[in-house]
Design an enzyme around this catalytic site. Structure first.
Site, PDB file in Angstrom:
ATOM      1  N   ARG A 115       0.804  -1.226   0.000  1.00 18.92           N
ATOM      2  CA  ARG A 115       0.000   0.000   0.000  1.00 18.92           C
ATOM      3  C   ARG A 115       0.838   1.277   0.000  1.00 18.92           C
ATOM      4  O   ARG A 115       0.348   2.343   0.338  1.00 18.92           O
ATOM      5  CB  ARG A 115      -1.006   0.010   1.157  1.00 18.92           C
ATOM      6  CG  ARG A 115      -2.041  -1.102   1.059  1.00 18.92           C
ATOM      7  CD  ARG A 115      -3.242  -0.827   1.948  1.00 18.92           C
ATOM      8  NE  ARG A 115      -4.229  -1.878   1.805  1.00 18.92           N
ATOM      9  CZ  ARG A 115      -4.328  -2.934   2.621  1.00 18.92           C
ATOM     10  NH1 ARG A 115      -3.483  -3.057   3.631  1.00 18.92           N
ATOM     11  NH2 ARG A 115      -5.265  -3.843   2.424  1.00 18.92           N
ATOM     12  N   LYS A 137       2.141  11.176 -12.363  1.00 20.23           N
ATOM     13  CA  LYS A 137       1.556  10.047 -13.090  1.00 20.23           C
ATOM     14  C   LYS A 137       2.490   8.849 -13.002  1.00 20.23           C
ATOM     15  O   LYS A 137       3.683   8.949 -13.276  1.00 20.23           O
ATOM     16  CB  LYS A 137       1.332  10.403 -14.563  1.00 20.23           C
ATOM     17  CG  LYS A 137       0.146  11.317 -14.821  1.00 20.23           C
ATOM     18  CD  LYS A 137      -0.059  11.503 -16.310  1.00 20.23           C
ATOM     19  CE  LYS A 137      -1.283  12.348 -16.602  1.00 20.23           C
ATOM     20  NZ  LYS A 137      -1.481  12.552 -18.063  1.00 20.23           N
ATOM     21  N   GLU A 179       8.528  16.451 -27.019  1.00 20.48           N
ATOM     22  CA  GLU A 179       7.690  16.950 -25.929  1.00 20.48           C
ATOM     23  C   GLU A 179       7.929  18.438 -25.676  1.00 20.48           C
ATOM     24  O   GLU A 179       7.014  19.163 -25.280  1.00 20.48           O
ATOM     25  CB  GLU A 179       7.944  16.146 -24.648  1.00 20.48           C
ATOM     26  CG  GLU A 179       7.480  14.695 -24.701  1.00 20.48           C
ATOM     27  CD  GLU A 179       5.966  14.536 -24.639  1.00 20.48           C
ATOM     28  OE1 GLU A 179       5.250  15.540 -24.428  1.00 20.48           O
ATOM     29  OE2 GLU A 179       5.490  13.394 -24.812  1.00 20.48           O
ATOM     30  N   LYS A 217       5.258  22.696 -17.312  1.00 17.85           N
ATOM     31  CA  LYS A 217       4.426  21.564 -16.915  1.00 17.85           C
ATOM     32  C   LYS A 217       4.005  21.685 -15.458  1.00 17.85           C
ATOM     33  O   LYS A 217       2.860  21.388 -15.102  1.00 17.85           O
ATOM     34  CB  LYS A 217       5.152  20.240 -17.142  1.00 17.85           C
ATOM     35  CG  LYS A 217       4.260  19.047 -16.799  1.00 17.85           C
ATOM     36  CD  LYS A 217       4.749  17.722 -17.323  1.00 17.85           C
ATOM     37  CE  LYS A 217       3.724  16.631 -17.047  1.00 17.85           C
ATOM     38  NZ  LYS A 217       4.157  15.308 -17.531  1.00 17.85           N
ATOM     39  N   GLU A 227      -6.064  16.254 -14.064  1.00 21.16           N
ATOM     40  CA  GLU A 227      -6.309  16.318 -15.500  1.00 21.16           C
ATOM     41  C   GLU A 227      -7.798  16.417 -15.846  1.00 21.16           C
ATOM     42  O   GLU A 227      -8.315  15.693 -16.703  1.00 21.16           O
ATOM     43  CB  GLU A 227      -5.672  15.099 -16.195  1.00 21.16           C
ATOM     44  CG  GLU A 227      -5.384  15.322 -17.672  1.00 21.16           C
ATOM     45  CD  GLU A 227      -4.579  14.192 -18.297  1.00 21.16           C
ATOM     46  OE1 GLU A 227      -5.190  13.306 -18.914  1.00 21.16           O
ATOM     47  OE2 GLU A 227      -3.350  14.199 -18.157  1.00 21.16           O
ATOM     48  N   ARG A 231      -4.807  20.631 -17.827  1.00 21.77           N
ATOM     49  CA  ARG A 231      -3.734  19.643 -17.971  1.00 21.77           C
ATOM     50  C   ARG A 231      -3.928  18.769 -19.202  1.00 21.77           C
ATOM     51  O   ARG A 231      -2.965  18.201 -19.722  1.00 21.77           O
ATOM     52  CB  ARG A 231      -3.633  18.777 -16.704  1.00 21.77           C
ATOM     53  CG  ARG A 231      -2.434  17.844 -16.722  1.00 21.77           C
ATOM     54  CD  ARG A 231      -2.148  17.178 -15.398  1.00 21.77           C
ATOM     55  NE  ARG A 231      -1.033  16.264 -15.526  1.00 21.77           N
ATOM     56  CZ  ARG A 231      -0.483  15.596 -14.510  1.00 21.77           C
ATOM     57  NH1 ARG A 231      -0.942  15.757 -13.286  1.00 21.77           N
ATOM     58  NH2 ARG A 231       0.524  14.786 -14.721  1.00 21.77           N
ATOM     59  N   ASN A 235      -1.664  16.749 -23.626  1.00 21.45           N
ATOM     60  CA  ASN A 235      -1.870  15.584 -24.489  1.00 21.45           C
ATOM     61  C   ASN A 235      -1.905  15.947 -25.965  1.00 21.45           C
ATOM     62  O   ASN A 235      -2.207  15.086 -26.806  1.00 21.45           O
ATOM     63  CB  ASN A 235      -3.171  14.871 -24.106  1.00 21.45           C
ATOM     64  CG  ASN A 235      -3.077  14.199 -22.757  1.00 21.45           C
ATOM     65  OD1 ASN A 235      -2.195  13.394 -22.506  1.00 21.45           O
ATOM     66  ND2 ASN A 235      -3.984  14.554 -21.863  1.00 21.45           N
ATOM     67  N   HIS A 238      -0.903  13.483 -28.730  1.00 23.51           N
ATOM     68  CA  HIS A 238      -0.819  12.152 -28.135  1.00 23.51           C
ATOM     69  C   HIS A 238      -1.968  11.224 -28.516  1.00 23.51           C
ATOM     70  O   HIS A 238      -1.811  10.007 -28.437  1.00 23.51           O
ATOM     71  CB  HIS A 238      -0.749  12.264 -26.606  1.00 23.51           C
ATOM     72  CG  HIS A 238       0.584  12.733 -26.107  1.00 23.51           C
ATOM     73  ND1 HIS A 238       1.123  13.949 -26.474  1.00 23.51           N
ATOM     74  CD2 HIS A 238       1.485  12.156 -25.263  1.00 23.51           C
ATOM     75  CE1 HIS A 238       2.306  14.086 -25.871  1.00 23.51           C
ATOM     76  NE2 HIS A 238       2.547  13.014 -25.150  1.00 23.51           N
ATOM     77  N   HIS A 242      -0.033   8.220 -29.674  1.00 21.17           N
ATOM     78  CA  HIS A 242      -0.004   6.966 -28.913  1.00 21.17           C
ATOM     79  C   HIS A 242      -0.502   5.797 -29.762  1.00 21.17           C
ATOM     80  O   HIS A 242       0.022   4.675 -29.660  1.00 21.17           O
ATOM     81  CB  HIS A 242      -0.863   7.085 -27.656  1.00 21.17           C
ATOM     82  CG  HIS A 242      -0.138   7.640 -26.483  1.00 21.17           C
ATOM     83  ND1 HIS A 242      -0.779   8.124 -25.363  1.00 21.17           N
ATOM     84  CD2 HIS A 242       1.192   7.788 -26.232  1.00 21.17           C
ATOM     85  CE1 HIS A 242       0.118   8.550 -24.487  1.00 21.17           C
ATOM     86  NE2 HIS A 242       1.309   8.357 -24.995  1.00 21.17           N
ATOM     87  N   HIS A 259       8.859   7.101 -28.372  1.00 20.50           N
ATOM     88  CA  HIS A 259       7.676   7.873 -28.007  1.00 20.50           C
ATOM     89  C   HIS A 259       7.679   9.223 -28.725  1.00 20.50           C
ATOM     90  O   HIS A 259       6.666   9.643 -29.303  1.00 20.50           O
ATOM     91  CB  HIS A 259       7.654   8.079 -26.493  1.00 20.50           C
ATOM     92  CG  HIS A 259       6.540   8.962 -26.018  1.00 20.50           C
ATOM     93  ND1 HIS A 259       5.220   8.547 -25.986  1.00 20.50           N
ATOM     94  CD2 HIS A 259       6.544  10.244 -25.555  1.00 20.50           C
ATOM     95  CE1 HIS A 259       4.464   9.531 -25.522  1.00 20.50           C
ATOM     96  NE2 HIS A 259       5.238  10.562 -25.258  1.00 20.50           N
TER      97      HIS A 259
END
Length: 356
Positions: A115, A137, A179, A217, A227, A231, A235, A238, A242, A259
Site C-alpha cells: 500500500r 503520473k 515533448e 508543466k 487532469e 492539464r 496531451n 498524443h 499513442h 515515443h
C-alpha cells in the site's frame, strides 16, 4: 538553477539535486534503499549516480530489461516479488534511475507495494526530464496500449542531472525534443522558434529548454492535478501519436518508434485537424511537418495501416463514453480541449502526413 516546487515535492537541478538528496537521506529514516535501473542505465548511469550520491545505507540494485515492451504488469510482478524477497517494507525507499519507463513503472510499483513505499525519481533521458519529472503520473501499459494501468502518486523529490544526457543517443535526444515542441505550440511559442532551426540537439541549448519545460508543466499541474481541464493540453499530439506508437510496437513488419517520434507525427496530424477545424495557420502546420520529416525521418504509414491506427485511438485515456477526444490548437498557446472529429477528417489528417 533554482529548485521548482510542485504539489508537495521539489524538482532539484544539477549539484543542488545531490545536496538535497543528501539532506533528505540524513533527515528521514529508511529501512532499506532500492535503486531500480534497466540494463542501459545500470551500465551507463548507475556508476555516475553512485559517485555523486552519498548513501550511509547499503543499497540494493534491482535491474529490469530496457524498453517500452517491458513496461507491463508482468515486470511489475517481478519487481514486487524482488522487493518482497529482499525484505522491503513500508519504510523502504525506491530510487528510480532511468527514462520514462523506469520512472513511470517504478513509481507505480513503489506506490502499490504494501500500500505504498516512498520513491524518488531521477530521470536520465531528455524525454523523462521534460515530461515524466512532474505531475505524479505512474503506470504501465496494457499489452501495446499505452499507460492504461496506473495511478497518481507523487515522489519525495525529482533530481535532474544534465550529465546523464551524455549517456543517451541522438535518437533519444530527438525523442525528448518532441515533448518540448509540444510545449512550444501549447504554452510558449519561443520554445518552437528556438527548436525549429535545430539540425542536432546542442547541450548548451538543452539546459534552458529543460528548465523552461519543467516550469511550464509544473504550472499546469498545479492548476489541474487530476487532469480535468487545462492539464489535458499536455496531451496535444498524443491521441494519434499513442495509437501510432502502439501500432508500430505490435506490428512485426514495422520498426518500433520512440515515443517522441510517434508524438511528433501526432502533432503534425493534429495541427492539420486544428487548421481544418479552427483555422490554425496552414503555414505553421506545413513548417512543423517539414521539420518533423527532416529531423525525425520519414515514417512509412501505408493505406492498410490507417484503419488499425484509428481503431487503437478508441483506447485513449481522454475518451469519454466511447467518444475520441482530441486536443487541438486554435492558435499558438491557445488549446481547445475535448474536440470530437469525423472519421473522414481523421483519415484526411493521416493522409496529410503521408503525402510529400
Amino acid at each position: 538553477m533554482k529548485s521548482i516546487l510542485s504539489t508537495n515535492y521539489y524538482v532539484h537541478f544539477q549539484g543542488n539535486a545531490y545536496q538535497n538528496l543528501d539532506t533528505y537521506l540524513k533527515e528521514n529514516f529508511h529501512s532499506k534503499v532500492f535503486i531500480l535501473v534497466d540494463t542501459n542505465t545500470k551500465k551507463f548511469c548507475l556508476p555516475l549516480f553512485l559517485k555523486k550520491a552519498a548513501f550511509s545505507l547499503d543499497v540494493e540494485i534491482i535491474e529490469v530489461e530496457a524498453g517500452e515492451v517491458y513496461k507491463n504488469i508482468d515486470t511489475c510482478s517481478h519487481l514486487w516479488n524482488k522487493l518482497s524477497e529482499q525484505g522491503a517494507d513500508r519504510k523502504s525507499l525506491m530510487v528510480n534511475l532511468g527514462g520514462g519507463v523506469i520512472t513511470d513503472m517504478g513509481g507505480f510499483v513503489a506506490s502499490t507495494f504494501k500500500r505504498g513505499m516512498k520513491f524518488i525519481n531521477i530521470p536520465t533521458t531528455l524525454l523523462s526530464m521534460v515530461d515524466a519529472s512532474v505531475g505524479g503520473k505512474t503506470g504501465v501499459d496494457l499489452g501495446v496500449l499505452k499507460n492504461q494501468i496506473g495511478l497518481f502518486s507523487n515522489p519525495e523529490m525529482v533530481l535532474i542531472d544534465m550529465d546523464f544526457l551524455k549517456t543517451v543517443t541522438q535518437r533519444e535526444m530527438r525523442s525528448g525534443l518532441a515533448e518540448i515542441i509540444k510545449y512550444g505550440f501549447t504554452f510558449d511559442r519561443s520554445l518552437w522558434y528556438t527548436i525549429k532551426d535545430f539540425t542536432s540537439v546542442d547541450m548548451k541549448d538543452v539546459v534552458n529548454l529543460v528548465y523552461k519545460s519543467v516550469a511550464i508543466k509544473n504550472e499546469v499541474v498545479l492548476q489541474d492535478l487530476m487532469e480535468n481541464s487545462v492539464r489535458k493540453s499536455l496531451n496535444f499530439g498524443h491521441t494519434i501519436g499513442h495509437a501510432i506508437e502502439s501500432y508500430f510496437l505490435e506490428s512485426p513488419d514495422k520498426e518500433s518508434l520512440t515515443h517522441g517520434e510517434a508524438i511528433a507525427i501526432g502533432m503534425v496530424i493534429e495541427l492539420y485537424f486544428s487548421y481544418k477545424t479552427f483555422g490554425f495557420p496552414m503555414e505553421l502546420t506545413d513548417d512543423l511537418k517539414a521539420f518533423v520529416k527532416s529531423y525525425y525521418g520519414e515514417v512509412r504509414i501505408e493505406e492498410k495501416d490507417i484503419a488499425k491506427i484509428t481503431d487503437l485511438m478508441k483506447y485513449d485515456k481522454k475518451n469519454v463514453s466511447g467518444r475520441i477526444n482530441f486536443v487541438l490548437v486554435e492558435k499558438l498557446e491557445n488549446c481547445k480541449l475535448d474536440v470530437q472529429l469525423s472519421p473522414e477528417l481523421i483519415q484526411e489528417g493521416i493522409h496529410y502526413y503521408i503525402k510529400n
